[in-house]
Write a protein that holds these residues in place. Structure first.
Motif, PDB file in Angstrom:
ATOM      1  N   LEU A 274       0.864  -1.168   0.000  1.00  0.00           N
ATOM      2  CA  LEU A 274       0.000   0.000   0.000  1.00  0.00           C
ATOM      3  C   LEU A 274       0.907   1.226   0.000  1.00  0.00           C
ATOM      4  CD1 LEU A 274      -3.139   0.214   0.221  1.00  0.00           C
ATOM      5  CD2 LEU A 274      -2.782   0.909   2.580  1.00  0.00           C
ATOM      6  N   VAL A 275       0.634   2.196  -0.856  1.00  0.00           N
ATOM      7  CA  VAL A 275       1.485   3.377  -0.941  1.00  0.00           C
ATOM      8  C   VAL A 275       0.681   4.629  -0.598  1.00  0.00           C
ATOM      9  CG1 VAL A 275       2.996   2.319  -2.656  1.00  0.00           C
ATOM     10  CG2 VAL A 275       1.064   3.706  -3.419  1.00  0.00           C
ATOM     11  N   LEU A 276       1.397   5.631  -0.155  1.00  0.00           N
ATOM     12  CA  LEU A 276       0.793   6.899   0.248  1.00  0.00           C
ATOM     13  C   LEU A 276       1.132   7.968  -0.784  1.00  0.00           C
ATOM     14  CD1 LEU A 276      -0.706   8.470   2.565  1.00  0.00           C
ATOM     15  CD2 LEU A 276       1.581   9.019   3.457  1.00  0.00           C
ATOM     16  N   VAL A 277       0.098   8.655  -1.263  1.00  0.00           N
ATOM     17  CA  VAL A 277       0.258   9.786  -2.180  1.00  0.00           C
ATOM     18  C   VAL A 277      -0.093  11.045  -1.402  1.00  0.00           C
ATOM     19  CG1 VAL A 277      -0.472  10.812  -4.354  1.00  0.00           C
ATOM     20  CG2 VAL A 277      -0.374   8.323  -4.121  1.00  0.00           C
ATOM     21  N   GLU A 278       0.792  12.062  -1.459  1.00  0.00           N
ATOM     22  CA  GLU A 278       0.641  13.256  -0.622  1.00  0.00           C
ATOM     23  C   GLU A 278       0.794  14.523  -1.456  1.00  0.00           C
ATOM     24  OE1 GLU A 278       3.109  12.187   3.236  1.00  0.00           O
ATOM     25  OE2 GLU A 278       4.079  11.440   1.409  1.00  0.00           O
ATOM     26  N   PRO A 279       0.248  15.634  -0.943  1.00  0.00           N
ATOM     27  CA  PRO A 279       0.462  16.908  -1.647  1.00  0.00           C
ATOM     28  C   PRO A 279       1.940  17.255  -1.754  1.00  0.00           C
ATOM     29  CG  PRO A 279      -1.306  17.108  -0.030  1.00  0.00           C
ATOM     30  CD  PRO A 279      -0.669  15.771   0.196  1.00  0.00           C
ATOM     31  N   HIS A 280       2.707  16.976  -0.702  1.00  0.00           N
ATOM     32  CA  HIS A 280       4.148  17.254  -0.698  1.00  0.00           C
ATOM     33  C   HIS A 280       4.862  16.034  -0.124  1.00  0.00           C
ATOM     34  CE1 HIS A 280       3.113  21.410  -1.567  1.00  0.00           C
ATOM     35  NE2 HIS A 280       2.309  21.407  -0.521  1.00  0.00           N
ATOM     36  N   PRO A 281       5.195  15.036  -0.972  1.00  0.00           N
ATOM     37  CA  PRO A 281       5.769  13.781  -0.487  1.00  0.00           C
ATOM     38  C   PRO A 281       7.041  14.002   0.316  1.00  0.00           C
ATOM     39  CG  PRO A 281       5.171  13.618  -2.803  1.00  0.00           C
ATOM     40  CD  PRO A 281       5.062  15.063  -2.436  1.00  0.00           C
ATOM     41  N   GLY A 282       7.142  13.309   1.456  1.00  0.00           N
ATOM     42  CA  GLY A 282       8.356  13.360   2.262  1.00  0.00           C
ATOM     43  C   GLY A 282       9.390  12.386   1.750  1.00  0.00           C
TER      44      GLY A 282
ATOM     45  N   GLY B 175      -3.706  19.253  -3.240  1.00  0.00           N
ATOM     46  CA  GLY B 175      -3.629  19.662  -1.842  1.00  0.00           C
ATOM     47  C   GLY B 175      -4.869  19.382  -1.027  1.00  0.00           C
ATOM     48  N   LEU B 176      -5.804  18.557  -1.563  1.00  0.00           N
ATOM     49  CA  LEU B 176      -7.044  18.277  -0.839  1.00  0.00           C
ATOM     50  C   LEU B 176      -6.852  17.271   0.293  1.00  0.00           C
ATOM     51  CD1 LEU B 176      -9.575  18.065  -3.810  1.00  0.00           C
ATOM     52  CD2 LEU B 176      -8.978  20.038  -2.398  1.00  0.00           C
TER      53      LEU B 176
ATOM     54  N   LEU C 159      -0.053   9.169   9.852  1.00  0.00           N
ATOM     55  CA  LEU C 159      -1.341   9.536   9.268  1.00  0.00           C
ATOM     56  C   LEU C 159      -2.286  10.172  10.278  1.00  0.00           C
ATOM     57  CD1 LEU C 159      -2.048   6.386   7.062  1.00  0.00           C
ATOM     58  CD2 LEU C 159      -0.996   8.545   6.386  1.00  0.00           C
ATOM     59  N   ALA C 160      -1.961  10.059  11.564  1.00  0.00           N
ATOM     60  CA  ALA C 160      -2.841  10.611  12.605  1.00  0.00           C
ATOM     61  C   ALA C 160      -3.065  12.100  12.370  1.00  0.00           C
ATOM     62  CB  ALA C 160      -2.232  10.365  13.980  1.00  0.00           C
ATOM     63  N   GLY C 161      -4.317  12.492  12.344  1.00  0.00           N
ATOM     64  CA  GLY C 161      -4.656  13.900  12.162  1.00  0.00           C
ATOM     65  C   GLY C 161      -4.708  14.354  10.723  1.00  0.00           C
ATOM     66  N   ARG C 162      -4.328  13.495   9.793  1.00  0.00           N
ATOM     67  CA  ARG C 162      -4.367  13.897   8.381  1.00  0.00           C
ATOM     68  C   ARG C 162      -5.772  13.746   7.808  1.00  0.00           C
ATOM     69  NH1 ARG C 162       0.807  12.310   4.726  1.00  0.00           N
ATOM     70  NH2 ARG C 162       2.476  12.573   6.257  1.00  0.00           N
ATOM     71  N   GLN C 163      -5.973  14.376   6.658  1.00  0.00           N
ATOM     72  CA  GLN C 163      -7.208  14.216   5.915  1.00  0.00           C
ATOM     73  C   GLN C 163      -6.952  13.260   4.763  1.00  0.00           C
ATOM     74  OE1 GLN C 163     -10.480  17.224   5.233  1.00  0.00           O
ATOM     75  NE2 GLN C 163      -9.331  17.507   3.345  1.00  0.00           N
ATOM     76  N   LEU C 164      -7.737  12.182   4.689  1.00  0.00           N
ATOM     77  CA  LEU C 164      -7.573  11.177   3.648  1.00  0.00           C
ATOM     78  C   LEU C 164      -8.685  11.297   2.613  1.00  0.00           C
ATOM     79  CD1 LEU C 164      -6.535   7.732   5.214  1.00  0.00           C
ATOM     80  CD2 LEU C 164      -5.149   9.302   3.855  1.00  0.00           C
ATOM     81  N   ILE C 165      -8.316  11.207   1.357  1.00  0.00           N
ATOM     82  CA  ILE C 165      -9.293  11.160   0.265  1.00  0.00           C
ATOM     83  C   ILE C 165      -9.624   9.697   0.021  1.00  0.00           C
ATOM     84  CG2 ILE C 165      -9.786  11.858  -2.089  1.00  0.00           C
ATOM     85  CD1 ILE C 165      -7.358  13.765  -1.864  1.00  0.00           C
ATOM     86  N   LEU C 166     -10.915   9.384  -0.026  1.00  0.00           N
ATOM     87  CA  LEU C 166     -11.342   7.998  -0.166  1.00  0.00           C
ATOM     88  C   LEU C 166     -12.202   7.822  -1.412  1.00  0.00           C
ATOM     89  CD1 LEU C 166     -12.361   7.326   3.551  1.00  0.00           C
ATOM     90  CD2 LEU C 166     -10.233   6.626   2.423  1.00  0.00           C
TER      91      LEU C 166
END
Length: 293
Positions: free
Chosen positions: A168-176, A234-235, A185-192
């Motif tokens: 499973l991979v994570l896609v982010e507005p600004h990848p670390g 950035g959503l 992921l705690a506190g983040r907003q996830l698009i589903l």
């Protein structure tokens, strides 16, 4: 009481181990353990004791195991006889596939059915892609012979075989940099996505299991590509199987659990063990198991 849970109990009694039973039955250990726990809650007593020496039936379990075995034998006999009376032997194998499944796995299914040497009856593969609920209903109604789906929900009375998994991979507005940890992921907003293909069900189960409070974006993406596009806008962040990235080199990070292991989503085949050609379906499931490095 779930018949599937009873089958899990029988498998543990036969193997003396939850992990061995899960492997033999072709399901993940959490799915097997949860199924047994639900049955124990329904019956009101524990069926097994765990110790460093292994798993042994409790006194209550010793009493219930023979009865569970008789229930399963009777149910299998009723269903098998009904199938023999009503189901003609088809010339094709009807395979239902979740949209989440990697097309490479679908290609493996095609080869397993159509290119099998030495078949007594030449079979045709008939594919049907649909959401999880439609596939499960079609299997129950006999409209499909076997389904290939993410391993997220048990189905009573049906056989399961885990055939593949992927990160499973994570896609982010600004990848670390480097892998992401679930705790990040705690506190983040996830698009589903809408809860149809199994990915959202898996994501919710994963977050609940690790007691992570995550905010869902109020809208819903309509495709895996849109998940990425909205994240880049950035959503919010999005998690999806690696095979569903728009391109292999698209920006993403693998996700690690608390023990530093890569989080994977598992895929399984599900079929009716009372099918008149259940042996062929079982052989097909075995051939679909993907080798791991």
């Amino acid at each position: 009481m779930s018949t599937e849970s009873m089958r899990y109990v029988r498998a543990v009694a036969e193997t003396g181990s939850f992990s061995a039973a899960a492997k033999a039955y072709g399901v993940t250990q959490p799915a097997l353990s949860n199924g047994i726990a639900k049955l124990e809650a329904s019956l009101g007593e524990k069926l097994f004791d765990r110790s460093p020496r292994g798993v042994t039936p409790t006194p209550f379990g010793e009493t219930m195991l023979p009865r569970i075995e008789r229930v399963l034998a009777a149910l299998d006999d009723v269903h098998a006889e009904a199938v023999r009376w009503n189901a003609p032997r088809p010339g094709s194998i009807r395979v239902g596939v979740s949209p989440l499944i990697d097309p490479k796995l679908v290609a493996s299914a095609y080869r397993a059915v159509c290119d099998e040497p030495g078949q007594d009856v030449r079979r045709q593969l008939v594919l049907r892609e649909a959401n999880m609920s439609e596939l499960r209903e079609a299997l129950v109604e006999g409209e499909l012979d076997i389904i290939v789906v993410p391993s997220v929900e048990p189905m009573p009375r049906y056989e399961h075989r885990v055939i593949d998994s992927e990160p499973l991979v994570l896609v982010e507005p600004h990848p670390g940099e480097g892998p992401a940890r679930l705790d990040d992921l705690a506190g983040r907003q996830l698009i589903l996505l809408p809860d149809t293909c199994g990915l959202t069900t898996f994501t919710h189960s994963l977050l609940t299991e690790h007691e992570l409070a995550v905010t869902a974006y109020p809208g819903e993406a309509g495709s895996y590509r849109v998940l990425e596009e909205w994240s880049h806008l950035g959503l919010g962040s999005a998690m999806l199987p690696k095979s569903k990235l728009a391109a292999p080199d698209a920006p993403h990070r693998e996700v690690l659990d608390a023990d530093g292991r890569v989080v994977e989503i598992f895929y399984e085949t599900v079929w009716d063990p009372s099918s008149p050609f259940a042996d062929e379906l079982r052989a097909l499931a075995d051939r679909l198991v993907q080798p791991k490095d």
